[in-house]
Scaffold this motif. Structure first.
Motif, short mmCIF file in Angstrom:
data_model
loop_
_atom_site.label_atom_id
_atom_site.label_comp_id
_atom_site.label_asym_id
_atom_site.label_seq_id
_atom_site.Cartn_x
_atom_site.Cartn_y
_atom_site.Cartn_z
N THR A 25 0.80 -1.12 -0.05
CA THR A 25 0.02 0.06 -0.12
C THR A 25 0.79 1.29 -0.02
OG1 THR A 25 -1.85 -1.00 1.14
CG2 THR A 25 -1.79 1.21 1.29
N TYR A 26 1.81 1.19 0.83
CA TYR A 26 2.92 2.33 0.85
C TYR A 26 3.45 2.77 -0.45
CZ TYR A 26 7.19 4.73 1.82
OH TYR A 26 7.96 6.03 1.90
N PHE B 32 2.49 1.77 -3.51
CA PHE B 32 1.38 2.08 -4.43
C PHE B 32 1.16 3.58 -4.13
CE2 PHE B 32 -0.43 -2.23 -5.76
CZ PHE B 32 0.53 -2.37 -6.44
N ARG B 33 0.91 4.08 -3.03
CA ARG B 33 0.36 5.50 -2.74
C ARG B 33 1.65 6.40 -3.01
NH1 ARG B 33 -3.46 5.26 2.36
NH2 ARG B 33 -5.02 3.92 1.31
N THR B 34 2.83 6.16 -2.69
CA THR B 34 3.92 7.10 -2.79
C THR B 34 4.53 6.90 -4.46
OG1 THR B 34 5.65 5.59 -2.14
CG2 THR B 34 4.43 7.19 -0.42
N GLY B 35 4.31 6.06 -5.05
CA GLY B 35 4.87 5.73 -6.45
C GLY B 35 6.50 5.50 -6.08
N TYR B 36 6.59 4.79 -5.22
CA TYR B 36 8.15 4.44 -4.99
C TYR B 36 8.92 3.88 -6.15
CZ TYR B 36 12.43 2.42 -2.68
OH TYR B 36 13.64 2.30 -2.14
#
Length: 78
Positions: free
Chosen positions: A67-68, A70-74
Motif C-alpha cells: 500500500t505504501y 502504491f500510494r507514494t509511487g516509490y
C-alpha cells in the motif's frame, strides 16, 4: 532459497541446534509449513494459534508495504 532451507519443509525445526532454531523462528515460511503440517498430519513444530497469528501478522506487514509503495509511487519511472 535460504528461507526455504531454514523453513522446516525438509525436517522438523526441533532437530536444529538452539541457535538455528531461534533463527528459524524469525522465518515466515516456518509458520506456513507448520500450518500445513498441522492441517495434514495433526501435529506441528509451532503451536497452531501462534502459526496463524504470525501468518496474519506477516500478511498485514506485506499489505502495508505494498500500500505504501502504491500510494507514494516509490521507484516508478516518470
Amino acid at each position: 532459497t535460504p528461507l526455504t532451507f531454514l523453513g522446516g519443509s525438509f525436517y522438523a525445526i526441533g532437530m536444529l541446534p538452539p541457535f538455528w532454531h531461534a533463527v528459524s523462528l524469525l522465518n515466515p515460511v516456518v509458520y506456513l509449513i507448520s500450518g500445513f503440517r498441522w492441517a495434514f498430519f495433526g501435529n506441528a513444530d509451532v503451536n497452531i494459534a501462534i502459526s496463524l497469528g504470525m501468518t496474519a501478522l506477516f500478511l498485514v506487514i506485506c499489505l502495508g508495504l505494498v500500500t505504501y509503495i502504491f500510494r507514494t509511487g516509490y521507484r516508478l519511472k516518470s
